[in-house]
Design an enzyme around this catalytic site. Structure first.
Site, PDB file in Angstrom:
ATOM      1  N   GLY A 180       0.805  -1.237   0.000  1.00  0.00           N
ATOM      2  CA  GLY A 180       0.000   0.000   0.000  1.00  0.00           C
ATOM      3  C   GLY A 180       0.827   1.271   0.000  1.00  0.00           C
ATOM      4  N   LYS A 198       6.742  16.880  -3.954  1.00  0.00           N
ATOM      5  CA  LYS A 198       7.095  17.076  -2.543  1.00  0.00           C
ATOM      6  C   LYS A 198       8.240  18.083  -2.392  1.00  0.00           C
ATOM      7  CE  LYS A 198       5.436  12.508  -1.158  1.00  0.00           C
ATOM      8  NZ  LYS A 198       5.803  11.089  -1.068  1.00  0.00           N
TER       9      LYS A 198
HETATM   10  N1  HSE Z   1       3.586   6.853  -3.072  1.00  0.00           N
HETATM   11  C1  HSE Z   1       4.069   7.684  -2.029  1.00  0.00           C
HETATM   12  C2  HSE Z   1       5.374   7.096  -1.529  1.00  0.00           C
HETATM   13  C3  HSE Z   1       3.060   7.743  -0.927  1.00  0.00           C
HETATM   14  O1  HSE Z   1       5.691   5.959  -1.893  1.00  0.00           O
HETATM   15  O2  HSE Z   1       6.103   7.761  -0.816  1.00  0.00           O
HETATM   16  C4  HSE Z   1       3.335   8.777   0.093  1.00  0.00           C
HETATM   17  O3  HSE Z   1       3.338  10.059  -0.452  1.00  0.00           O
END
Ligand code: HSE
Length: 406
Positions: A180, A198
């Site tokens: 997940g 980010k």
């Molecule tokens: N897909 C993102 C990760 C989820 O793997 O960091 C969290 O932002």
């Protein structure tokens, strides 16, 4: 405080879990109970412990009792329209939606300010790691100059499996998806777009001017081979996908790319789904943030911390954000100098590169018989292209990765 959740996927269900299992302690921390009164999702959840599902956004927008909404739908459509309408209606919004914050944060923060409500997004970067609040609050007395981070749990998990267990990229990606961690479409993870959004948010907050993620040079990890991992290891390094932003005399730089970190680099030991962010400030020196960067409960815990923050500061606007950047504010990463690792195949002699400023690495084994790797002196992208044209034209270039600056 009565709240609603929009999106009952990995993060939304985590918020439900945390709030429903910590009612008493949250009430003590907030001074009032947090009550989930609506959950918006187009799917049905017949086995859920919640019985307040709706498929109609207007049930939330038009409910005067709902003061705060957690938007954890992801993507910009319809999240942008929904968030804007909620803020304009005087409701607080908290989110984990980095895509929306990176794209429309400037406007949404302004609306929140005008309406004396809040738009908080602690969960948008670093999952459960507190990094947004330190940037606008705890570290505010510092002139920040650098932010560099491992910001994507999925790719860090994949690279760790490749480095430590020799797993293929595909098998490791499947493991991340099963846990997940990955986005709905893992392209956003493996091509670096998630990291890009980010670092855009962190750079905007850290340096106070909006950095558009679309202007950030971004490269993912799909070209990294187990051979690159082996050469990096022989050099005493590990390959990590990083987002980096730096404020220099010549302007602000930001980029996303795989980077070889020497094993004494503070981010080199951050493995699996963990994220790490190193922030450098003029008075502060280096400060490091570390924790679970993805997954249901870590990310949901950051959303809930924003809910608590707003409930404790009810009726007031928490000041955070950035102003619009001028044209040309963000400089291309290619203008910054880095050493480069280059893996070469060909008949010429690796001894050609045994000279000052270079390192040459050869590996034993038949697989490596016809190839070797060099580490160049620091150069800009333009200098690298010149170097390739003048000295590497007899070789096939099998890999090229930046080495982290000291
Ligand atoms: N897909 C993102 C990760 C989820 O793997 O960091 C969290 O932002």
């Amino acid at each position: 405080m009565k709240i609603a959740i929009m999106g009952f996927g990995v993060v939304g269900s985590g918020i439900g879990e945390i709030i429903s299992t910590s009612e008493d302690s949250l009430e003590k921390k907030c001074g009032e109970a947090i009550e989930i009164v609506k959950i918006l999702d187009l799917r049905d959840f017949p086995d859920s412990k919640f019985d307040c599902f709706t498929k109609d956004f207007n049930d939330i927008l038009n409910d005067p009792e709902i003061e705060l909404v957690a938007e954890v739908m992801g993507g910009t459509k319809p999240a942008y329209d929904f968030t804007k309408q909620l803020l304009l209606a005087g409701k607080n919004v908290v989110t984990s939606n980095k895509e929306l914050v990176a794209k429309h944060g400037t406007e949404l923060l302004q609306i929140a300010k005008d309406k004396n409500v809040n738009y908080l997004f602690e969960a948008s970067v670093g999952g459960g790691i507190p990094i947004i609040r330190p940037l606008y609050s705890s570290l505010v007395s510092n002139e920040l100059t650098n932010v560099i981070g491992i910001l994507n749990g999925t790719t860090n998990y994949i690279l760790t499996k490749m480095i430590k267990e020799g797993e293929t990229f595909e098998d490791a990606l499947k493991g991340a998806q099963d846990n997940g961690y990955a986005e709905k479409d893992p392209t956003a993870d493996v091509e670096g777009f998630d990291t890009c959004r980010k670092i855009a948010i962190l750079a905007s907050l850290a340096f106070g001017k909006y950095v558009n993620s679309e202007d950030i040079q971004t490269e993912g990890i799909t070209k990294i081979k187990l051979e690159d991992v082996a050469y990096a290891n022989e050099f005493g390094g590990v390959i990590k996908l990083v987002g980096m932003a730096e404020k220099t005399e010549n302007g602000v730089y930001a980029g996303v790319c795989p980077l070889i970190l020497k094993k004494d680099h503070p981010l080199s030991g951050i493995d699996d789904v963990f994220n790490g962010i190193l922030v450098r400030g003029e008075g502060l020196g280096d400060v490091m943030f570390y924790g679970r960067g993805a997954g249901s409960l870590p990310t949901a815990s950051a959303v809930v911390s924003d809910i608590v923050e707003i409930t404790k500061n009810k009726g007031s606007h928490i000041e955070l954000g950035w102003v619009k950047g001028d044209d040309g504010y963000l400089k291309p990463l290619g203008n910054q100098s880095f050493r480069f690792y280059i893996r070469l195949k060909g008949n010429a002699n690796s001894a050609d590169f045994c000279r000052e400023g270079f390192n040459v690495i050869t590996l034993d084994g038949e697989k490596y018989a016809d190839e070797f790797a060099i580490f160049t002196p620091a150069m800009t992208m333009a200098e690298l292209e010149e170097f390739k044209a003048s000295e590497l034209s007899d070789y096939t270039i099998l890999g090229c990765i930046r080495l982290a600056n000291e």
